[in-house]
Design a protein around this motif. Structure first.
Motif, PDB file in Angstrom:
ATOM      1  N   GLU A   1       0.464   4.526   1.523  1.00 33.73           N
ATOM      2  CA  GLU A   1      -0.734   4.425   2.367  1.00 33.73           C
ATOM      3  C   GLU A   1      -0.560   3.293   3.375  1.00 33.73           C
ATOM      4  O   GLU A   1       0.412   2.544   3.316  1.00 33.73           O
ATOM      5  CB  GLU A   1      -1.964   4.135   1.490  1.00 33.73           C
ATOM      6  CG  GLU A   1      -2.340   5.303   0.594  1.00 33.73           C
ATOM      7  CD  GLU A   1      -3.456   4.942  -0.380  1.00 33.73           C
ATOM      8  OE1 GLU A   1      -4.335   4.149   0.005  1.00 33.73           O
ATOM      9  OE2 GLU A   1      -3.421   5.453  -1.513  1.00 33.73           O
ATOM     10  N   ARG A   2      -1.525   3.150   4.273  1.00 35.53           N
ATOM     11  CA  ARG A   2      -1.526   2.046   5.247  1.00 35.53           C
ATOM     12  C   ARG A   2      -2.835   1.287   5.089  1.00 35.53           C
ATOM     13  O   ARG A   2      -3.906   1.903   4.987  1.00 35.53           O
ATOM     14  CB  ARG A   2      -1.430   2.578   6.684  1.00 35.53           C
ATOM     15  CG  ARG A   2      -0.154   3.335   6.994  1.00 35.53           C
ATOM     16  CD  ARG A   2       0.942   2.398   7.428  1.00 35.53           C
ATOM     17  NE  ARG A   2       2.183   3.116   7.691  1.00 35.53           N
ATOM     18  CZ  ARG A   2       3.284   2.538   8.176  1.00 35.53           C
ATOM     19  NH1 ARG A   2       3.295   1.249   8.459  1.00 35.53           N
ATOM     20  NH2 ARG A   2       4.372   3.240   8.376  1.00 35.53           N
TER      21      ARG A   2
ATOM     22  N   ALA B   1       0.801  -1.224   0.000  1.00 29.19           N
ATOM     23  CA  ALA B   1       0.000   0.000   0.000  1.00 29.19           C
ATOM     24  C   ALA B   1       0.832   1.270   0.000  1.00 29.19           C
ATOM     25  O   ALA B   1       0.310   2.343  -0.275  1.00 29.19           O
ATOM     26  CB  ALA B   1      -0.907  -0.001   1.224  1.00 29.19           C
TER      27      ALA B   1
END
Ligand code: NAD
Ligand code: MG
Length: 393
Positions: A285-286, A282
């Motif tokens: 992102e997380r 990701a």
């Protein structure tokens, strides 16, 4: 959101299975271009039925027909290919955004390098590929603009603790050194005498991590940390003396970065490879990985100690190879692969592993790396030398 297309090299292995577990938690976010597997065809079939990749790649021509037939009977449109050329094809296809490089050992070098050269986002689990071909590999990353994200939990931790612009150089970004943590493996408290008699089953029963056989033996011998030291040198442009190995039996602190001002940043988490896999999938992102939250109160205590270099000589051999440079790390890796396979086949004892590696390094001289053919030749020479040792003992 547009879908991200992924090829998973080594889908049937421990990292491959964890990767598909994370992907399955995010329906619609990822689509599978290809899954590859060398053995375990039943698992590969089940993975294809679940994830519906466009392609499945197997090792041999004889594996194609049975798998293709079962897939077609189940109404699955996956096309089965085989061999080295197919591995390359499913990596460089323009549709592919991300390649998870999770084949074990030198067998993963060519497809991983092909992914790098094609400028993909490469999730690197196959540390042996980088160890064997370091300078060439990193040159290819820079030339193609590939995004290289480490999956090895330690290197993923270091990556998370580094500033965004760390490729300017460790000194420039104020990093003093890297602290690479090691569980110490299942034999960390054994005596020299006890080590003589350990079995492959004991070596593969890691106290904290569930992994493939080869990396489990490497963890037990500390060669895994040796390979990781070399891996960290290439990934973070560090000298071997800027990396300190610290044994940390709980495997909760996955590694640390020590800054000039005295700050030390660490990444912590439960020992589960789905965390670094989700991070790299990701990034930046997380996403949810399926890993439970770290319960520090349940962990209670975090211990750190110095590795025992006399009992586990593999780490020192790897450090020396990193310092020598050239093809020394290629030779080290190849000799280790032959020795680990021989140990798993019960042809040698556990403590013969470093003996074979040292003997190989003393017999085949390191040369400066020119091209891939050169690296493959060094790999071959070291394997032949290690096999000669096996034949003589
Ligand atoms: P594994 O043995 O469980 O799986 C290996 C995969 O590679 C399988 O899919 C297998 O079919 C495939 N494969 C094996 N030989 C092949 C060949 N000759 N040609 C093509 N494919 C082949 O191994 P693993 O534990 O998943 O490890 C994979 C890589 O990730 C290794 O380089 C290991 O060092 C690294 N890694 C693993 C872990 C872990 O927790 N398992 C952690 C960090 C790094
Ligand atoms: Mg690791």
């Amino acid at each position: 959101m547009t879908q991200t297309w992924i090829t998973v090299l080594g889908a049937t292995g421990s990292i491959g299975v964890s990767t598909l577990d994370v992907i399955a938690r995010h329906p619609g976010r990822y689509a599978i271009h290809a899954l590859t597997g060398f053995s375990r065809m039943t698992e590969l079939l089940a993975q294809c039925l679940q994830h519906k990749p466009l392609f499945a790649v197997v090792a041999a021509a004889s594996q194609v027909e049975p798998l293709q037939r079962q897939l077609s009977q189940a109404g699955c449109k996956t096309e089965v290919l085989f061999g080295e050329a197919a591995l390359q094809q499913v990596v460089v296809d323009p549709q592919v955004d991300v390649v998870m490089a999770a084949i074990v050992g030198a067998a993963g070098l060519r497809p991983t390098l092909a992914a790098v050269e094609a400028g993909k986002r490469v999730l690197l689990a196959n540390k042996e590929a980088l160890v064997m071909s370091g300078a060439l590999f990193m040159r290819a990353v820079r030339a193609s603009g590939a995004v290289l994200l480490p999956i090895d939990s330690e290197h993923n931790a270091i990556f998370q603790c580094m500033p965004g612009d760390y490729t300017r150089g460790l000194k420039q970004v104020g990093v003093r050194r890297i602290l690479l943590t090691a569980s110490g493996g299942p034999f960390r408290d054994f005596s020299a005498d006890q080590l003589q008699h350990v079995t492959p089953e004991q070596a593969c029963a890691h106290p904290n991590w569930s992994m493939g056989q080869k990396i489990s033996v490497d963890s037990a011998s500390m060669m895994n940390k040796g390979l990781e030291l070399i891996e960290a040198c290439w990934l973070f442009d560090a000298r071997p003396d800027q990396i300190e190995v610290v044994v940390h039996p709980q495997s909760v602190v996955h590694s640390l970065v020590d800054y000039l001002d005295g700050s030390v940043l660490a990444q912590l988490g439960n020992p589960d490879m789905r965390t670094p896999i989700a991070h790299a999938l990701a990034w930046p992102e997380r996403i949810d990985s399926g890993v439970s939250a770290l319960d520090l109160l349940a962990v209670g205590q975090l211990d750190f100690r110095r590795p025992d270099d006399a009992l586990f000589p593999c780490l020192g051999l790897a450090r020396q190879a990193a310092e020598v440079g050239g093809t020394a790390c290629t030779l080290l890796n190849a000799a280790n692969e032959v020795a680990v396979a021989a140990f798993l086949e019960r042809r040698i004892g556990f403590t013969d592993i470093p003996v074979i590696i040292e003997s190989t390094l003393n017999s085949v001289s390191s040369e400066s790396v020119e091209d891939l053919e050169h690296i493959l030749r060094a790999d071959q020479l070291a394997r032949e030398q290690a096999r000669r040792w096996l034949a003589q003992h």
